[in-house]
Design a protein around this motif. Sequence first.
Motif, PDB file in Angstrom:
ATOM      1  N   ALA A 132      26.285 -30.995 -97.022  1.00 36.42           N
ATOM      2  CA  ALA A 132      27.143 -29.893 -96.910  1.00 36.42           C
ATOM      3  C   ALA A 132      27.862 -29.415 -97.934  1.00 36.42           C
ATOM      4  O   ALA A 132      28.164 -28.009 -98.504  1.00 36.42           O
ATOM      5  N   TYR A 143      23.578 -24.104 -84.274  1.00 44.79           N
ATOM      6  CA  TYR A 143      23.700 -24.627 -85.887  1.00 44.79           C
ATOM      7  C   TYR A 143      25.430 -25.369 -85.245  1.00 44.79           C
ATOM      8  O   TYR A 143      24.895 -27.161 -86.161  1.00 44.79           O
ATOM      9  N   LYS A 144      26.296 -25.453 -84.546  1.00 40.99           N
ATOM     10  CA  LYS A 144      27.310 -25.954 -84.669  1.00 40.99           C
ATOM     11  C   LYS A 144      26.693 -27.483 -83.791  1.00 40.99           C
ATOM     12  O   LYS A 144      27.551 -28.900 -83.949  1.00 40.99           O
ATOM     13  N   ALA A 193      25.050 -30.057 -85.592  1.00 40.64           N
ATOM     14  CA  ALA A 193      25.757 -31.017 -86.738  1.00 40.64           C
ATOM     15  C   ALA A 193      26.805 -31.710 -85.893  1.00 40.64           C
ATOM     16  O   ALA A 193      26.684 -32.970 -86.499  1.00 40.64           O
TER      17      ALA A 193
END
Length: 452
Positions: free
Chosen positions: A80, A372-373, A376
């Motif tokens: 990232a 998305y969080k 991760a």
Amino acid sequence: MSEASPPPNSTSRGWRPSLNLRQGEGGLVLLGMLYHFCLLACNYILRPVRDEIGSAYREGLAEAWTWVFFVMLPAAPLYAFLVSRWPRRVFIPLVNSFFLLCLIGFAWLLEWLPEDSRQPLEWTFYVWHAVFNMFIITGFWGFMVDLFHHEQSKRLFGLLFMGGSLGGIAGPLLAGRLVEPFGRTGLMVVAMVFLVGATCTMLAMDRTALCSRRLHSYEDQKAQGRQAPGGGVWQGLAVVFRSPYLLGICGYLFLHSLHSTFLYFTKANIAREAFVDRAARTEFYANVDLLTNALTLLAQMFLTAKVLKKIGVGWTLVLLPLLSLIGFAALGTWTTLAVLVSFEVLRRATHYGLSKPAREVLFTVVSREQKYKAKAFIDTVVYRGSDVTSARLFEGLQAGFGFAPLALGLQGIAYCAVPLAALWALLAANLGKQQVRRQERLAESGIAKPQS
């Protein structure tokens, strides 16, 4: 006198509507398919080499998975960070060049080192492959998202998947045929050719997109509201633990990983006993991948959409736990190579062809920020952590957790997986019901898809 152009419905243009392509998209899609083909062919040429190492040094396999976990934890945020510093059109060729140099080093050292001194190098390759796989696949799809806008992705990504599926067939096919005459070093050289081909295709795709003005910059994506929300692992942890629904998904993934790990370790044991020659063992792993990927392609083409539509997300999710329950019961009764291969191929094809697409549907009823969080956290801690935990559990069951009378053989461990598969099926059914209820609430509130 100029030649008259053919009418719109002529056969010369008949292929474009059938593939859902529009003017100017054909070249980009063809290059994207070739790019994905080369990447997965490269990956699946190297995968049997990796799996054979795990089988050859079976006693250190759990330790290797622990190393993979601790290496992957910083690898994901490193990826990232690098992407945030350089455009993918610069970052991907640099990373691919690094991995190419690594492959050259591995191939040279495998030839130069004496056989009894190769084990540390082979374990290094085993761990390296996990990082390699994450970087090249994540890089590919990140580049595709940058290249195609949302409406295009819905129409065209299926074709890109097909290119990758064909690469997933070509890779193990080549590995199985070439390992005997050329050895593992030869397979690495062939993988290098595909990696170079993938990089060249990616650069050609980038130039084509720039010429046709179809490449969307970061600013364009942000203006259109398509930039993925940021979020690290620990932010994802907080999001997951605030949502029983996301905790359920984590539980589903943990049980999936547990059964996958038990089967992988069982396969490593059986393959080592069945094949003394390492080249023959590598060929065996390649043939299993070939059968799996061919069956997966057929499932994706003819079953995935129909099954999801016919029985819904919940029952589609239940199929893999039920197959695992039956398969482990069979493996406990007949611990043979034939039963193992049949179960492995059917299970992996069901996962990639049915379970994985259904699992992605579960995230359509949560906000983009949650998605998305949470991903991760799930893709690093949950996914890799589940692998390590399951590997240690398998080793513990084999050793009786330090108490020899409690030690279990492969049959006993297979039977232990059966009730866990039943629990997994119940959890899958419950997740399906929750997904339907969430979707109904969204429909009643007039929201087609959750926004954040």
